[in-house]
Structures are given as C-alpha cells and as structure tokens.
Design a protein around this motif. Structure first.
Motif, PDB file in Angstrom:
ATOM      1  N   PRO A  36       0.810  -1.225   0.000  1.00 47.29           N
ATOM      2  CA  PRO A  36       0.000   0.000   0.000  1.00 47.29           C
ATOM      3  C   PRO A  36       0.840   1.271   0.000  1.00 47.29           C
ATOM      4  O   PRO A  36       0.454   2.278  -0.584  1.00 47.29           O
ATOM      5  N   TYR A  37       2.003   1.217   0.629  1.00 47.43           N
ATOM      6  CA  TYR A  37       2.935   2.348   0.662  1.00 47.43           C
ATOM      7  C   TYR A  37       3.262   2.827  -0.756  1.00 47.43           C
ATOM      8  O   TYR A  37       3.478   4.019  -0.986  1.00 47.43           O
ATOM      9  N   LYS A  38       3.286   1.885  -1.709  1.00 53.41           N
ATOM     10  CA  LYS A  38       3.606   2.218  -3.099  1.00 53.41           C
ATOM     11  C   LYS A  38       2.366   2.321  -3.986  1.00 53.41           C
ATOM     12  O   LYS A  38       2.206   3.281  -4.738  1.00 53.41           O
ATOM     13  N   PHE A  39       1.474   1.307  -3.911  1.00 51.07           N
ATOM     14  CA  PHE A  39       0.415   1.256  -4.932  1.00 51.07           C
ATOM     15  C   PHE A  39      -0.589   2.403  -4.809  1.00 51.07           C
ATOM     16  O   PHE A  39      -1.237   2.758  -5.785  1.00 51.07           O
ATOM     17  N   ARG A  40      -0.690   3.001  -3.629  1.00 50.36           N
ATOM     18  CA  ARG A  40      -1.630   4.118  -3.466  1.00 50.36           C
ATOM     19  C   ARG A  40      -1.215   5.326  -4.305  1.00 50.36           C
ATOM     20  O   ARG A  40      -2.042   6.174  -4.623  1.00 50.36           O
ATOM     21  N   ASN A  41       0.068   5.395  -4.649  1.00 50.83           N
ATOM     22  CA  ASN A  41       0.564   6.505  -5.473  1.00 50.83           C
ATOM     23  C   ASN A  41       0.731   6.099  -6.937  1.00 50.83           C
ATOM     24  O   ASN A  41       1.206   6.890  -7.747  1.00 50.83           O
ATOM     25  N   LEU A  42       0.362   4.847  -7.254  1.00 48.92           N
ATOM     26  CA  LEU A  42       0.543   4.358  -8.623  1.00 48.92           C
ATOM     27  C   LEU A  42      -0.802   3.918  -9.203  1.00 48.92           C
ATOM     28  O   LEU A  42      -1.682   4.742  -9.417  1.00 48.92           O
ATOM     29  N   ASP A  43      -0.977   2.620  -9.437  1.00 48.60           N
ATOM     30  CA  ASP A  43      -2.181   2.137 -10.115  1.00 48.60           C
ATOM     31  C   ASP A  43      -3.329   1.812  -9.174  1.00 48.60           C
ATOM     32  O   ASP A  43      -4.381   1.360  -9.617  1.00 48.60           O
ATOM     33  N   GLY A  44      -3.114   1.996  -7.886  1.00 49.16           N
ATOM     34  CA  GLY A  44      -4.188   1.696  -6.940  1.00 49.16           C
ATOM     35  C   GLY A  44      -4.224   0.223  -6.557  1.00 49.16           C
ATOM     36  O   GLY A  44      -3.393  -0.581  -6.969  1.00 49.16           O
ATOM     37  N   GLN A  45      -5.229  -0.118  -5.779  1.00 49.49           N
ATOM     38  CA  GLN A  45      -5.339  -1.461  -5.193  1.00 49.49           C
ATOM     39  C   GLN A  45      -5.980  -2.448  -6.163  1.00 49.49           C
ATOM     40  O   GLN A  45      -7.054  -2.200  -6.705  1.00 49.49           O
ATOM     41  N   LYS A  46      -5.309  -3.578  -6.375  1.00 50.08           N
ATOM     42  CA  LYS A  46      -5.846  -4.637  -7.228  1.00 50.08           C
ATOM     43  C   LYS A  46      -6.970  -5.379  -6.486  1.00 50.08           C
ATOM     44  O   LYS A  46      -7.000  -5.404  -5.255  1.00 50.08           O
ATOM     45  N   GLU A  47      -7.849  -6.025  -7.266  1.00 47.34           N
ATOM     46  CA  GLU A  47      -8.993  -6.691  -6.636  1.00 47.34           C
ATOM     47  C   GLU A  47      -8.574  -7.895  -5.799  1.00 47.34           C
ATOM     48  O   GLU A  47      -9.318  -8.315  -4.906  1.00 47.34           O
ATOM     49  N   TRP A  48      -7.379  -8.426  -6.042  1.00 49.16           N
ATOM     50  CA  TRP A  48      -6.910  -9.599  -5.297  1.00 49.16           C
ATOM     51  C   TRP A  48      -6.099  -9.227  -4.048  1.00 49.16           C
ATOM     52  O   TRP A  48      -5.584 -10.094  -3.348  1.00 49.16           O
ATOM     53  N   VAL A  49      -6.001  -7.933  -3.762  1.00 45.46           N
ATOM     54  CA  VAL A  49      -5.256  -7.453  -2.592  1.00 45.46           C
ATOM     55  C   VAL A  49      -6.238  -6.886  -1.567  1.00 45.46           C
ATOM     56  O   VAL A  49      -7.140  -6.117  -1.914  1.00 45.46           O
ATOM     57  N   HIS A  50      -6.067  -7.273  -0.319  1.00 46.20           N
ATOM     58  CA  HIS A  50      -6.971  -6.849   0.754  1.00 46.20           C
ATOM     59  C   HIS A  50      -6.133  -6.268   1.886  1.00 46.20           C
ATOM     60  O   HIS A  50      -5.151  -6.887   2.320  1.00 46.20           O
ATOM     61  N   VAL A  51      -6.496  -5.081   2.336  1.00 44.56           N
ATOM     62  CA  VAL A  51      -5.671  -4.331   3.286  1.00 44.56           C
ATOM     63  C   VAL A  51      -6.307  -4.307   4.671  1.00 44.56           C
ATOM     64  O   VAL A  51      -7.460  -3.900   4.829  1.00 44.56           O
TER      65      VAL A  51
END
Length: 444
Positions: free
Chosen positions: A146-161
């Motif tokens: 999340p530290y990275k993807f929030r500033n890039l392509d966002g959260q994938k459907e297979w990732v749960h935080v």
C-alpha cells in the motif's frame, strides 16, 4: 558543488531515485563499523544502515568474500559445501518446521518467490497485507505494498488491506484491554469480506516489525491470532524479516519470535542484513509448501542465488554475530538508547512516543499531544540538523514524522549518548526559536 553533483546524478538517469538530504547531499567515500566518511574525511555516526548489519566493511566478511572469489564463484548447479553448510546454520536459528531454503539476491526476489510458493501451495490467488506496508520493488510486490500502490495504479482486486497494528495511532491504542485480538479481528473481517465476494486467500504478508509503516511493534499474540484466521481461510502466513532479522531485536534472533514461542510462520523471507551489503537473500519454508512448489514440474533456478561467494559471506555474517555477541549487544545498547530517548519524551513535548526493541527504535514526533498530529516538517528539519552535526538519521511512517533508529549492530553505548545529546540540543534550540516567534507575535 552540491548542485553540480545533483546535475551529474541526473545525467546518468537517476533523477527518480531519492537521495538522503536532497537539499545538501553527502558524498560518502568510505565506511567502517558504525561510521561513514565523506570526501573531506568528516566522520558521521550511521543510525540508518541496517544493511551493514555487523558493521560497514567488517574485515571477517570482506575476507570471506575475497578468499572465496579467488577460488570459485559459480551457480548452484554443482555440488558445493558452502550452500549446504549455510542452509544448515540458518536452520539452527529457526523453528524446526522451517527447514527448506531457497537462496536469492535481494529481499524483493525473496518476497516474490514467497508469493509464488503461497499461491502454488494453496491454489489461491489473493493476499492480505497491512496498511502502509512495503514488501519490495518488483511489480508483484508493488501490488501488495500500500505504501507504493496508493501513489501508482491503486489497489488490485486480489489485494486486501488490514489496519496496521499500531497501538499509538491506530483504532486500538495503548488503553485498549486486548489490542492483539482487536487487530486480529480486523484481519478476520477483511478475510470474511473478501470471501463474501468469492475471493480465496493465498497468504497474509507482514513485516515482523513494520518499518516503513512507522517502526511499529505489533502487540504480542497478534500474529498467532492472525495465523489462525488465515489458515482457516486456506492461506499461509509470510513473515517478512528483511528489515529486522538476524538478532536486531536482541531478545530473539528473529523478530517474529517476539510473538511467542508457539508462533511459527509458514514462510520467512530474509534480505538486507543477511549479507552485510553483499546481495544475498533467502526464503525459508516448510516441507509441505516446498513439495507443492516442486510438484509443478517447473524448476526454480537463480543464477547468482546460493553461489559459493554469497554463501561464504552469509556464513561469515553468522560467525561475526556469534563471536562478537551482537544479539546480546543489541539488547543492552538498545535498552540504553530507549531509556535516553524516553527521557527526551519527558523533556520535549514534540516527542509523542518512543517505541522499539533492541536496535529497532522509532521516535514519533507530534505537533499536539491530544490529536497526535504528525510533526512532519519538524522531523525533516531535525534530521537535517543532525546531519550537520555528523549524525545520519532518517524519517519514515505515513506522516514521515518517525525518527528511525536501525544502526549497524556494533553501535555503542557511547554512540547512543552522543546521538541523544545532539538530538536534545537541537530540540532545545527548536523550542527556543518557537518561543521567541510566539513572543514576537504577541508583541505585534
């Protein structure tokens, strides 16, 4: 001169890489132990570098690499004692079920392989991670960071935080009767929500002590509770020890062991400190997980992973840790440093929290005690001033307001005294400046 160095750096295509102290970068030309030296010969105390685990350029580690390089450095398709000896030595530090080892070159490679192992073993795809987590720079790992993807392509459907188990800033704080269970129940809720959508959990990834998230110490018992929920969902537990393994926490060799002797992850990943600056990494797992991976019929091969030189370096690091008793040293020096920093908390209102274990310590700087608003600008200023006083320290956390202490393991009691004395002087000066500004405003 600093600006010309920056221009030169940009011309070689590194403008996307962030320097420490970008306004006035330091050109380091030499290092030894816990000290780094710039081009003018000035000596800095290094409080940042958890990669040079047993100390920069440790002669035993340097000699091991040099001597093996003079004899043989090839891939692991030939028989060689080093890889067997190294796996054996690592196995002696881990719980018995973790007895299969894959050697690689970086923590990112290790976490990528851990993800593959988890998916092959479970037949599932999805991953649960902690908020603000960082697990590496490969595309597969950006997706679970999340530290990275929030500033890039966002959260994938297979990732749960799931929420970070932060008892200072999170929803369940130091006054909660059982934060471990409360935070683990959040993971259970995230898993249940995913399952309701037809998703299947392959793994839960967590740094044993979340570092980028702000030097977080999860409450004891949290991992065991989480593992129960993840196993029930058919997933495996991956403990990322890349930042914090190899005795840094003092009390134990591995940070996941802080969670209790009965907790055993399904997969452990190692990097950074494992090679003291040489590119080495490792994945340790159980026989059942490894057999499922083998059953695919697709071999695992890594050109440089497990080479005679890398394994010689890894063995040398373990030898130094043992001979110099650096794990016990981390406990004594870390406890002393924590005590000094807690005295700063009493003296300076900006210090909201001091947390840590061994030589992994975070100092949470705040603007206000009631709201715990991150003191981001003040943290950046403080780190810059420390650098001017020949102390290298960095900040992290979602608000970039956490001072991160993770020095080489040879960091001494005297170093702790020097660093905290300089920290105290700068904080005192900052407070005097603020008071004088407030007085001026009142006069106006």
């Amino acid at each position: 001169e600093a600006s010309s160095r920056r221009r030169k750096r940009n011309t070689v295509g590194l403008s996307s890489c962030r320097l420490f102290f970008p306004e006035d970068p330091v050109k380091i030309v030499r290092a030894q132990g816990q000290y780094m030296y710039d081009e003018q010969g000035a000596e800095y105390i290094d409080c940042i570098n958890n990669v040079a685990h047993v100390g920069h350029c440790h002669p035993v580690v340097v000699r091991a690499a040099h001597e093996q390089n003079q004899v043989l450095n090839t891939n692991s398709r030939y028989l060689h004692d080093n890889i067997v000896d190294y796996a054996q030595r690592l196995s002696e530090t881990l719980p018995e079920p973790l007895c299969v080892f894959y050697f690689l070159n970086s923590g990112s490679e290790a976490n990528d392989l851990a993800l593959r192992l988890a998916r092959h073993y479970t037949g599932h795809q999805d991953v649960v991670v902690l908020d603000h987590a960082y697990h590496g720079h490969l595309s597969s790992l950006i997706d679970i960071s999340p530290y990275k993807f929030r500033n890039l392509d966002g959260q994938k459907e297979w990732v749960h935080v799931a929420p970070l188990p932060d008892t200072y800033r999170g929803p369940y704080r130091e006054d909660h009767p059982n934060p471990a269970v409360a935070y683990a129940n959040e993971v259970k809720r995230v898993v249940s929500s995913a399952q309701e959508k037809g998703r299947k959990i392959a793994a839960f990834f967590a740094e044993s002590l979340p570092s980028v998230g702000g030097q977080i110490i999860p409450p004891a018992g949290y991992f065991s509770q989480v593992a129960e929920h993840i196993h029930k969902a058919g997933g495996v537990f991956v403990a990322d020890e890349i930042q914090v393994g190899f005795g840094r926490v003092g009390k134990h060799f591995w940070a996941f062991q802080l969670q209790g002797k009965d907790f055993v992850p399904d997969i452990v990943t190692m990097g950074k400190s494992i090679g003291n600056g040489h590119p080495v990494a490792c994945v340790a797992t159980t026989q059942p997980v490894a057999r499922a991976f083998e059953a695919t019929g697709v071999e695992y091969f890594n050109t440089f992973g497990g080479s005679p030189v890398s394994c010689a370096v890894g063995l040398a690091v373990l030898n130094v840790l043992e001979k110099e008793q650096l794990q016990a040293h981390a406990t004594s020096v870390g406890s002393f440093l924590m005590e000094l920093l807690k005295q700063q908390k009493i003296k300076h209102p900006i210090v909201g929290d001091v947390r840590g274990v061994g030589l992994f310590i975070g100092v949470d700087l705040i603007k206000d005690e009631a709201t715990r608003t991150p003191a981001t600008e003040e943290a950046a200023y403080l780190v810059s001033r420390l650098k001017e006083n020949y102390v290298l320290l960095s900040t992290d956390g979602p608000g970039r307001n956490i001072l991160k202490f993770k020095p080489p393991m040879c960091f001494s009691l005297d170093n702790a005294r020097q660093v905290v004395a300089k920290l105290d002087a700068i904080l005192t000066d900052m407070e005097e400046k603020v008071r004088s500004c407030q007085t001026l405003r009142l006069q106006l």
